[in-house]
Design a protein around this motif. Sequence first.
Motif, short mmCIF file in Angstrom:
data_model
loop_
_atom_site.label_atom_id
_atom_site.label_comp_id
_atom_site.label_asym_id
_atom_site.label_seq_id
_atom_site.Cartn_x
_atom_site.Cartn_y
_atom_site.Cartn_z
N THR A 61 40.25 41.36 53.08
CA THR A 61 41.13 40.85 52.26
C THR A 61 40.40 39.42 51.63
OG1 THR A 61 42.18 39.67 54.06
CG2 THR A 61 43.20 41.63 53.19
N LYS A 90 36.90 44.44 40.76
CA LYS A 90 37.48 44.88 39.67
C LYS A 90 38.78 45.63 39.81
CE LYS A 90 33.07 46.11 37.33
NZ LYS A 90 32.23 47.02 36.65
N GLU A 91 39.12 45.75 41.14
CA GLU A 91 40.60 46.32 41.58
C GLU A 91 41.58 45.49 41.64
OE1 GLU A 91 39.64 48.13 45.31
OE2 GLU A 91 38.46 49.87 44.26
N ALA A 92 42.67 45.87 41.13
CA ALA A 92 43.92 44.90 41.33
C ALA A 92 44.10 44.60 42.55
CB ALA A 92 45.04 45.74 40.89
N THR A 93 43.61 45.14 43.74
CA THR A 93 43.87 44.80 45.14
C THR A 93 42.75 43.92 45.36
OG1 THR A 93 43.35 46.96 45.98
CG2 THR A 93 45.49 46.36 45.67
N ARG A 94 41.73 43.52 44.61
CA ARG A 94 40.52 43.01 45.01
C ARG A 94 40.74 41.65 46.18
NH1 ARG A 94 41.29 41.26 39.80
NH2 ARG A 94 41.62 38.89 39.58
N GLU A 96 36.71 34.67 34.01
CA GLU A 96 38.03 35.43 34.17
C GLU A 96 38.68 35.35 35.62
OE1 GLU A 96 36.08 39.37 33.78
OE2 GLU A 96 35.79 39.11 31.41
N LYS A 118 37.90 36.10 38.37
CA LYS A 118 38.00 37.06 39.46
C LYS A 118 37.05 36.62 40.71
CE LYS A 118 38.05 41.00 36.18
NZ LYS A 118 37.21 42.17 35.32
#
Length: 277
Positions: A98, A149-153, A188, A190
Amino acid sequence: MANASRQAAWEFWGAELKRRREDAKLTQDALRRMVFVSGAYIGQFEQAIRKPQLDVAIRIDEVLQTDGFFERTWRKLIDDKRYADYFAAAAELEQLATKICEFESMIVPGLLQTAPYTRAVTLANNPLAADEYIEDKVHARLDRAIILKEATRPLYWAVLHEAVLRVPVGGPGVMAEQLEHIARLARERKILLQVLPFAARAHPLMGRMLTLMEFEDAPPTAYTEGVYSGNLLDDPALMKRVQESYDQVRAAALSPEASLTLIRSAAEDYRRCASST
Protein backbone atom coordinates in the motif's frame (compact mmCIF):
# COMPACT_ATOMS: atom_id res chain seq x y z
CA MET A 1 1.63 -17.23 -14.17
CA ALA A 2 -1.03 -14.49 -14.07
CA ASN A 3 -1.45 -12.58 -10.83
CA ALA A 4 -4.91 -14.03 -10.12
CA SER A 5 -3.83 -17.64 -10.59
CA ARG A 6 -0.65 -17.05 -8.60
CA GLN A 7 -2.66 -15.60 -5.73
CA ALA A 8 -4.99 -18.59 -5.83
CA ALA A 9 -1.97 -20.87 -5.63
CA TRP A 10 -0.68 -19.00 -2.58
CA GLU A 11 -4.13 -19.36 -1.01
CA PHE A 12 -3.83 -23.13 -1.58
CA TRP A 13 -0.37 -23.03 0.06
CA GLY A 14 -1.89 -21.26 3.06
CA ALA A 15 -4.84 -23.63 3.28
CA GLU A 16 -2.47 -26.62 3.24
CA LEU A 17 -0.40 -25.03 5.99
CA LYS A 18 -3.49 -24.60 8.15
CA ARG A 19 -4.69 -28.15 7.50
CA ARG A 20 -1.36 -29.76 8.27
CA ARG A 21 -0.77 -27.55 11.30
CA GLU A 22 -4.15 -28.56 12.74
CA ASP A 23 -3.44 -32.22 11.92
CA ALA A 24 -0.28 -31.85 14.02
CA LYS A 25 -2.43 -30.32 16.80
CA LEU A 26 -0.37 -27.13 16.88
CA THR A 27 -1.73 -23.62 17.43
CA GLN A 28 -0.57 -20.80 15.21
CA ASP A 29 1.45 -19.39 18.07
CA ALA A 30 3.11 -22.75 18.80
CA LEU A 31 4.15 -23.16 15.17
CA ARG A 32 5.32 -19.56 15.07
CA ARG A 33 7.70 -20.19 17.95
CA MET A 34 8.98 -23.43 16.41
CA VAL A 35 9.84 -21.86 13.04
CA PHE A 36 11.16 -18.61 14.56
CA VAL A 37 8.88 -16.02 12.95
CA SER A 38 7.40 -12.88 14.45
CA GLY A 39 3.95 -11.88 15.59
CA ALA A 40 0.92 -13.19 13.71
CA TYR A 41 2.88 -14.42 10.69
CA ILE A 42 1.49 -17.96 10.65
CA GLY A 43 -2.06 -16.64 10.37
CA GLN A 44 -0.99 -14.28 7.61
CA PHE A 45 0.69 -17.15 5.74
CA GLU A 46 -2.46 -19.23 6.06
CA GLN A 47 -4.62 -16.40 4.68
CA ALA A 48 -2.13 -15.69 1.85
CA ILE A 49 -1.80 -12.12 3.11
CA ARG A 50 1.94 -12.54 3.44
CA LYS A 51 4.32 -14.91 1.69
CA PRO A 52 7.02 -16.69 3.71
CA GLN A 53 10.68 -16.60 2.89
CA LEU A 54 12.34 -19.82 1.75
CA ASP A 55 14.06 -20.58 5.05
CA VAL A 56 10.69 -20.37 6.83
CA ALA A 57 9.10 -22.79 4.34
CA ILE A 58 11.96 -25.22 4.95
CA ARG A 59 11.54 -25.00 8.74
CA ILE A 60 7.77 -25.54 8.40
CA ASP A 61 8.50 -28.76 6.50
CA GLU A 62 10.86 -29.86 9.27
CA VAL A 63 8.42 -29.12 12.09
CA LEU A 64 5.32 -30.56 10.38
CA GLN A 65 7.30 -33.43 8.79
CA THR A 66 5.80 -32.76 5.37
CA ASP A 67 8.65 -34.21 3.31
CA GLY A 68 9.61 -30.95 1.61
CA PHE A 69 6.07 -30.11 0.40
CA PHE A 70 6.12 -26.45 1.45
CA GLU A 71 9.64 -25.86 0.16
CA ARG A 72 8.87 -27.43 -3.24
CA THR A 73 5.61 -25.53 -3.59
CA TRP A 74 7.27 -22.29 -2.52
CA ARG A 75 9.99 -22.71 -5.16
CA LYS A 76 7.42 -23.36 -7.86
CA LEU A 77 5.35 -20.30 -6.94
CA ILE A 78 8.27 -17.93 -6.54
CA ASP A 79 10.16 -19.19 -9.60
CA ASP A 80 9.36 -16.29 -11.91
CA LYS A 81 12.09 -16.33 -14.57
CA ARG A 82 11.36 -12.71 -15.47
CA TYR A 83 13.27 -11.72 -12.35
CA ALA A 84 16.55 -12.68 -10.72
CA ASP A 85 16.07 -15.39 -8.08
CA TYR A 86 17.02 -13.03 -5.27
CA PHE A 87 14.46 -10.42 -6.39
CA ALA A 88 11.43 -12.60 -7.20
CA ALA A 89 9.98 -12.56 -3.67
CA ALA A 90 10.40 -8.77 -3.44
CA ALA A 91 8.61 -8.38 -6.79
CA GLU A 92 5.66 -10.36 -5.38
CA LEU A 93 5.47 -8.15 -2.28
CA GLU A 94 5.71 -5.00 -4.38
CA GLN A 95 2.39 -5.86 -6.02
CA LEU A 96 0.67 -6.09 -2.60
CA ALA A 97 2.13 -2.97 -0.99
CA THR A 98 0.00 0.00 0.00
CA LYS A 99 3.07 2.22 0.36
CA ILE A 100 6.52 1.98 -1.25
CA CYS A 101 9.44 4.20 -0.28
CA GLU A 102 12.69 3.87 -2.21
CA PHE A 103 16.19 5.25 -2.12
CA GLU A 104 18.58 4.81 -5.04
CA SER A 105 22.17 5.97 -5.12
CA MET A 106 23.15 5.26 -8.76
CA ILE A 107 20.31 4.21 -11.08
CA VAL A 108 16.65 5.06 -11.56
CA PRO A 109 14.39 2.72 -9.51
CA GLY A 110 12.83 -0.05 -11.59
CA LEU A 111 9.26 1.21 -11.17
CA LEU A 112 10.23 4.55 -12.72
CA GLN A 113 12.34 3.31 -15.63
CA THR A 114 11.50 3.83 -19.30
CA ALA A 115 12.06 1.02 -21.81
CA PRO A 116 15.23 2.54 -23.37
CA TYR A 117 16.75 3.15 -19.92
CA THR A 118 15.94 -0.40 -18.79
CA ARG A 119 17.39 -1.74 -22.01
CA ALA A 120 20.64 0.15 -21.44
CA VAL A 121 20.94 -1.03 -17.83
CA THR A 122 20.19 -4.65 -18.76
CA LEU A 123 22.68 -4.59 -21.62
CA ALA A 124 25.35 -3.13 -19.34
CA ASN A 125 24.85 -6.06 -16.96
CA ASN A 126 24.60 -8.62 -19.78
CA PRO A 127 26.83 -7.39 -22.64
CA LEU A 128 26.75 -10.71 -24.52
CA ALA A 129 23.06 -11.53 -24.01
CA ALA A 130 20.72 -12.23 -26.92
CA ASP A 131 18.20 -9.56 -27.95
CA GLU A 132 15.32 -11.81 -26.82
CA TYR A 133 16.75 -12.02 -23.31
CA ILE A 134 17.18 -8.24 -23.12
CA GLU A 135 13.63 -7.58 -24.32
CA ASP A 136 12.18 -10.10 -21.84
CA LYS A 137 13.85 -8.17 -19.03
CA VAL A 138 12.58 -4.86 -20.39
CA HIS A 139 8.98 -6.11 -20.59
CA ALA A 140 9.17 -7.59 -17.09
CA ARG A 141 10.29 -4.28 -15.62
CA LEU A 142 7.62 -2.31 -17.46
CA ASP A 143 5.00 -4.81 -16.26
CA ARG A 144 6.01 -4.06 -12.68
CA ALA A 145 5.45 -0.34 -13.25
CA ILE A 146 1.78 -0.87 -14.11
CA ILE A 147 0.97 -0.60 -10.40
CA LEU A 148 1.70 3.14 -10.56
CA LYS A 149 -1.01 3.59 -13.20
CA GLU A 150 -3.79 1.75 -11.37
CA ALA A 151 -6.53 3.46 -9.39
CA THR A 152 -5.46 1.45 -6.33
CA ARG A 153 -1.79 2.31 -6.79
CA PRO A 154 0.36 2.42 -3.69
CA LEU A 155 1.61 5.66 -2.25
CA TYR A 156 5.06 5.86 -3.85
CA TRP A 157 7.84 8.05 -2.46
CA ALA A 158 11.35 7.96 -3.94
CA VAL A 159 14.55 9.73 -2.96
CA LEU A 160 17.19 9.70 -5.70
CA HIS A 161 20.78 10.69 -5.17
CA GLU A 162 21.85 13.38 -7.63
CA ALA A 163 24.27 10.85 -9.13
CA VAL A 164 21.22 9.09 -10.59
CA LEU A 165 20.59 12.20 -12.70
CA ARG A 166 24.20 12.66 -13.75
CA VAL A 167 25.29 9.19 -14.89
CA PRO A 168 24.34 9.15 -18.61
CA VAL A 169 22.88 5.64 -18.86
CA GLY A 170 22.20 4.89 -22.52
CA GLY A 171 23.36 8.32 -23.67
CA PRO A 172 21.87 11.84 -23.62
CA GLY A 173 18.69 11.01 -25.53
CA VAL A 174 17.81 8.09 -23.26
CA MET A 175 18.53 10.16 -20.15
CA ALA A 176 16.44 13.10 -21.37
CA GLU A 177 13.45 10.82 -21.98
CA GLN A 178 13.96 9.08 -18.65
CA LEU A 179 14.11 12.26 -16.59
CA GLU A 180 11.16 13.76 -18.46
CA HIS A 181 9.20 10.61 -17.62
CA ILE A 182 10.01 10.97 -13.92
CA ALA A 183 9.10 14.65 -13.99
CA ARG A 184 5.77 13.84 -15.66
CA LEU A 185 4.88 11.24 -13.00
CA ALA A 186 5.65 13.78 -10.27
CA ARG A 187 3.74 16.55 -12.06
CA GLU A 188 0.71 14.25 -12.40
CA ARG A 189 0.93 13.51 -8.65
CA LYS A 190 1.38 9.81 -9.19
CA ILE A 191 4.60 9.79 -7.18
CA LEU A 192 6.37 11.84 -4.53
CA LEU A 193 9.97 12.50 -5.47
CA GLN A 194 13.00 14.12 -3.87
CA VAL A 195 16.62 14.42 -4.92
CA LEU A 196 19.50 14.13 -2.46
CA PRO A 197 22.06 16.63 -3.81
CA PHE A 198 25.81 16.13 -3.88
CA ALA A 199 25.97 18.99 -1.36
CA ALA A 200 24.32 16.78 1.26
CA ARG A 201 27.62 14.90 1.52
CA ALA A 202 27.74 11.79 3.76
CA HIS A 203 24.49 9.98 4.61
CA PRO A 204 23.43 6.62 6.16
CA LEU A 205 22.67 4.92 2.83
CA MET A 206 25.80 5.85 0.88
CA GLY A 207 26.28 3.55 -2.11
CA ARG A 208 23.19 1.53 -1.24
CA MET A 209 19.65 1.02 -2.43
CA LEU A 210 16.65 0.50 -0.17
CA THR A 211 12.98 -0.26 -0.68
CA LEU A 212 10.51 -0.01 2.20
CA MET A 213 7.08 -1.59 1.73
CA GLU A 214 3.97 -1.32 3.89
CA PHE A 215 0.88 -3.52 3.65
CA GLU A 216 -2.73 -3.34 4.72
CA ASP A 217 -2.73 -6.50 6.84
CA ALA A 218 0.94 -7.38 7.32
CA PRO A 219 4.03 -5.89 8.97
CA PRO A 220 6.36 -3.69 6.90
CA THR A 221 9.25 -5.19 4.96
CA ALA A 222 12.49 -3.77 3.56
CA TYR A 223 14.44 -4.96 0.54
CA THR A 224 18.13 -4.26 0.04
CA GLU A 225 20.30 -5.36 -2.85
CA GLY A 226 23.99 -5.98 -3.37
CA VAL A 227 26.01 -7.48 -6.22
CA TYR A 228 23.83 -10.33 -7.56
CA SER A 229 22.17 -10.68 -4.16
CA GLY A 230 19.17 -9.32 -2.31
CA ASN A 231 17.68 -9.49 1.17
CA LEU A 232 14.19 -9.09 2.56
CA LEU A 233 14.17 -7.71 6.10
CA ASP A 234 11.21 -7.77 8.47
CA ASP A 235 12.66 -8.04 11.97
CA PRO A 236 10.96 -5.20 13.91
CA ALA A 237 14.17 -3.93 15.54
CA LEU A 238 16.03 -3.94 12.23
CA MET A 239 13.10 -2.32 10.45
CA LYS A 240 13.20 0.52 12.98
CA ARG A 241 16.87 1.18 12.18
CA VAL A 242 16.26 0.99 8.44
CA GLN A 243 13.34 3.42 8.68
CA GLU A 244 15.49 5.85 10.68
CA SER A 245 18.18 5.74 7.99
CA TYR A 246 15.62 6.42 5.28
CA ASP A 247 14.12 9.29 7.29
CA GLN A 248 17.57 10.89 7.65
CA VAL A 249 18.14 10.71 3.91
CA ARG A 250 14.69 12.11 3.16
CA ALA A 251 15.25 14.99 5.60
CA ALA A 252 18.54 15.89 3.87
CA ALA A 253 17.00 15.82 0.38
CA LEU A 254 15.71 18.80 -1.57
CA SER A 255 12.02 19.63 -1.37
CA PRO A 256 9.78 18.01 -4.01
CA GLU A 257 9.50 21.36 -5.81
CA ALA A 258 13.25 21.99 -5.86
CA SER A 259 13.85 18.37 -6.84
CA LEU A 260 11.51 18.66 -9.80
CA THR A 261 13.29 21.82 -10.93
CA LEU A 262 16.65 20.04 -10.78
CA ILE A 263 15.33 17.04 -12.72
CA ARG A 264 13.86 19.27 -15.42
CA SER A 265 17.12 21.18 -15.70
CA ALA A 266 19.10 17.96 -16.07
CA ALA A 267 16.63 16.70 -18.69
CA GLU A 268 17.00 19.92 -20.69
CA ASP A 269 20.80 19.64 -20.56
CA TYR A 270 20.63 16.08 -21.89
CA ARG A 271 18.11 17.09 -24.57
CA ARG A 272 20.40 19.88 -25.82
CA CYS A 273 23.35 17.49 -25.83
CA ALA A 274 21.35 14.89 -27.77
CA SER A 275 20.22 17.41 -30.39
CA SER A 276 23.78 18.65 -30.96
CA THR A 277 25.20 15.24 -31.76
